[in-house]
Design an enzyme around this catalytic site. Structure first.
Site, PDB file in Angstrom:
ATOM      1  N   LYS A 187      -7.146  -4.832  -3.160  1.00  0.00           N
ATOM      2  CA  LYS A 187      -7.885  -5.465  -1.927  1.00  0.00           C
ATOM      3  C   LYS A 187      -8.762  -4.192  -1.314  1.00  0.00           C
ATOM      4  CE  LYS A 187      -4.066  -4.483   1.192  1.00  0.00           C
ATOM      5  NZ  LYS A 187      -4.855  -3.372   1.901  1.00  0.00           N
ATOM      6  N   CYS A 234      -1.992  -2.852   7.553  1.00  0.00           N
ATOM      7  CA  CYS A 234      -1.924  -3.697   6.539  1.00  0.00           C
ATOM      8  C   CYS A 234      -0.888  -4.479   6.538  1.00  0.00           C
ATOM      9  CB  CYS A 234      -2.195  -2.950   5.222  1.00  0.00           C
ATOM     10  SG  CYS A 234      -3.947  -2.725   5.094  1.00  0.00           S
ATOM     11  N   ASP A 278       0.786  -1.342   0.032  1.00  0.00           N
ATOM     12  CA  ASP A 278      -0.081  -0.177  -0.080  1.00  0.00           C
ATOM     13  C   ASP A 278       0.726   1.143   0.042  1.00  0.00           C
ATOM     14  OD1 ASP A 278      -2.039  -1.855   0.297  1.00  0.00           O
ATOM     15  OD2 ASP A 278      -2.568  -1.095   2.114  1.00  0.00           O
TER      16      ASP A 278
HETATM   17  C1  VGL Z   1      -4.515   0.772   5.590  1.00  0.00           C
HETATM   18  C2  VGL Z   1      -6.261   1.612   7.079  1.00  0.00           C
HETATM   19  C3  VGL Z   1      -7.070   1.412   6.251  1.00  0.00           C
HETATM   20  C4  VGL Z   1      -3.234   0.209   5.586  1.00  0.00           C
HETATM   21  C5  VGL Z   1      -5.469   0.565   4.758  1.00  0.00           C
HETATM   22  O1  VGL Z   1      -2.817   0.215   4.208  1.00  0.00           O
HETATM   23  O2  VGL Z   1      -2.605  -0.003   6.675  1.00  0.00           O
HETATM   24  N1  VGL Z   1      -5.029   1.215   6.727  1.00  0.00           N
HETATM   25  N2  VGL Z   1      -6.843   0.994   4.860  1.00  0.00           N
END
Ligand code: VGL
Ligand code: ZN
Length: 208
Positions: A106, A151, A8
């Site tokens: 995702k 994540c 991410d």
């Molecule tokens: C994430 C919160 C919501 C992350 C993704 O990538 O850690 N955290 N969506």
């Protein structure tokens, strides 16, 4: 065989983004240094529809960082982030993606969030990553990216559960840090058997 898993590294998790991780963009330089040494590079991309259940804006009288109880357990509510097709959902422009072989999206099902790269938060729905890794005979996974306490943590724990040797590249992750959640996440990962490593120690081991 081994793989690099980049979690991410998207605009919304970097400074100026909708769910900015403090100094989130600090992970980019070490990741860019590492990725050329890997034959197998996998990226994940948080990819939410506007009506996603993890957005506080989709729940009455709820604010970001409140929690709610869903069928699959406790869910933190977030500011709208990584909305499909938005600039915030794009990878940070400084992240080198040329070595990436596959991108796993995702969190695109409106009713279930997905922190881990392996399984959605219902702990049942697979993303397909395990099948991909196993088909390439990958037994060791090196994890970096954002965010340490969400994540990255859930990916590392699922990686251990799935039977992979799992390394966290500590200088290539950053956390959101709600109520000491980074420290708690580091302990959970350590207790589960995740190995901690630094990119400067790892690179010479990969350079062959
Ligand atoms: C994430 C919160 C919501 C992350 C993704 O990538 O850690 N955290 N969506
Ligand atoms: Zn998300």
């Amino acid at each position: 065989m081994y793989a690099l898993l980049i979690i991410d590294v998207q605009n919304d998790f970097c400074p100026g983004g909708k769910l900015a991780v403090p100094d989130g963009d600090d992970v980019i330089a070490p990741i860019n240094k590492l990725s050329p040494f890997f034959e197998n590079v996998i990226q994940t991309q948080d990819w939410h529809p506007n009506n996603h259940t993890s957005f506080a804006s989709n729940h009455k009288n709820k604010n970001p960082y409140d929690t709610i109880d869903l069928d699959y357990g406790k869910q933190v509510l977030w500011p709208n982030h990584c909305v499909q097709e938005s600039r915030g959902a794009e990878f940070h422009p400084d992240l080198e993606t040329i070595h990436t072989n596959i991108i796993i999206r995702k969190g695109f099902r409106p009713e279930v969030d997905s922190y881990s790269a392996f399984f959605e938060n219902d702990k049942a729905t697979s993303t397909g990553l395990k099948g991909y890794l196993d088909s390439l005979n990958i037994s060791t996974v090196f994890i970096c990216g954002l965010a340490t306490d969400f994540c990255v943590k859930w990916t590392a724990l699922d990686s251990i559960k799935s039977g992979y040797n799992t390394y966290l590249i500590c200088d290539a992750v950053k956390g959101i840090d709600i109520d000491n959640s980074v420290q708690i996440a580091m302990k959970e990962m350590y207790d589960a058997g995740v190995e901690f490593i630094l990119s400067d120690y790892l690179i010479p081991l990969l350079d062959n």
